[in-house]
Design an enzyme around this catalytic site. Sequence first.
Site, PDB file in Angstrom:
ATOM      1  N   SER A 196     -20.811 -39.334 -16.810  1.00  0.00           N
ATOM      2  CA  SER A 196     -21.659 -39.128 -15.418  1.00  0.00           C
ATOM      3  C   SER A 196     -22.021 -40.559 -15.078  1.00  0.00           C
ATOM      4  O   SER A 196     -21.229 -41.619 -14.907  1.00  0.00           O
ATOM      5  CB  SER A 196     -22.731 -37.854 -15.418  1.00  0.00           C
ATOM      6  N   ASP A 227     -15.823 -29.421 -11.908  1.00  0.00           N
ATOM      7  CA  ASP A 227     -16.784 -30.482 -12.181  1.00  0.00           C
ATOM      8  C   ASP A 227     -17.440 -30.627 -10.532  1.00  0.00           C
ATOM      9  O   ASP A 227     -17.116 -30.340  -9.680  1.00  0.00           O
ATOM     10  CB  ASP A 227     -15.926 -31.790 -12.325  1.00  0.00           C
ATOM     11  N   HIS A 277     -18.746 -30.464 -15.434  1.00  0.00           N
ATOM     12  CA  HIS A 277     -19.392 -31.485 -15.546  1.00  0.00           C
ATOM     13  C   HIS A 277     -19.613 -32.158 -16.833  1.00  0.00           C
ATOM     14  O   HIS A 277     -19.363 -33.026 -17.152  1.00  0.00           O
ATOM     15  CB  HIS A 277     -20.690 -31.871 -14.803  1.00  0.00           C
TER      16      HIS A 277
END
Length: 305
Positions: free
Chosen positions: A111, A250, A277
């Site tokens: 991320s 995601d 995610h």
Amino acid sequence: MKDSQEKIQTGGVKMIQIDGKYKVWTKKVGSGPIKMLTLHGGPGCTHEYFECFEDFLPQEGIEFCYYDQLGSAYSDQPKDKSLWNVDRFREEVEQVRAALGLNNFYLFGNSWGGMLGIEYALKYQRHLKALIISNMTASIASYVKHINELRQKFPSETIKILEKYEAKEDYTAPEYQEVMFNQLYMKHLCRINPWPEPVQRTFRNLSTEVYNTMQGPNEFVVTGNIKDWNRWNDIQNIKVPTLLIVGRYDTMSAKDIQKMGELIPNSRVCICENGSHLSMYDDQETYFRYLLKFIKDVESNRFGK
């Protein structure tokens, strides 16, 4: 004598001095010839949700290092918002790398950590053996576009609730938070109910100051100083072997990650079909199979062949 730049503690923990005055927390896990440094998400999360790595990496001779970035729970948390910007965090990673003595190593970022990994690679890839960009696209505009496409699929009543509180900038209202959690987080952040304990702990320890300064009030409302970040025109300059992982559900677009794979010359794209995610949890076997195969292929010089 101990190095003046670092204070060694027990259990593999090492507090590293950065910027000449702050300390950040690191911890070595496992031992072996393959070295990896991990960059957590957020901005402002912690290393804690990476604890599942302990079940997969050390057994393969991979020595990896947890690292809480400045402002995060295990590291110093100075009250200075000028510290919370991409360039300073990139230079922090380089200071951590040097203090840990890492060279020819794997840099893993998830991320925001993936964004930071891109930034690091574009300036310091001479130190890297390979790069792993997990669940991160090449611009914030691309992220915002995709997450708003996900939002438009919410029930109309749900969208009205979001809009009502966003109009008032009341992002902490219980009703708003409940919608965010049930419609976004449970479907697109981590699809396991209840969330694994390390994930819950990470979010409890989130530094809201770092997150709000760089991201904004939440995943939908990006008003922080990363809002204009864009590396689409630069990622072609990443030459080291690069793994790009994304979850089908995601908050990042799988099509964007595939496009990144076309632009980064020595790269591989892997999609976790059941993952979101945090696909290292909700599509765990697939995720670590991809990750370990990438590392084995790089180690055996089979990558790209």
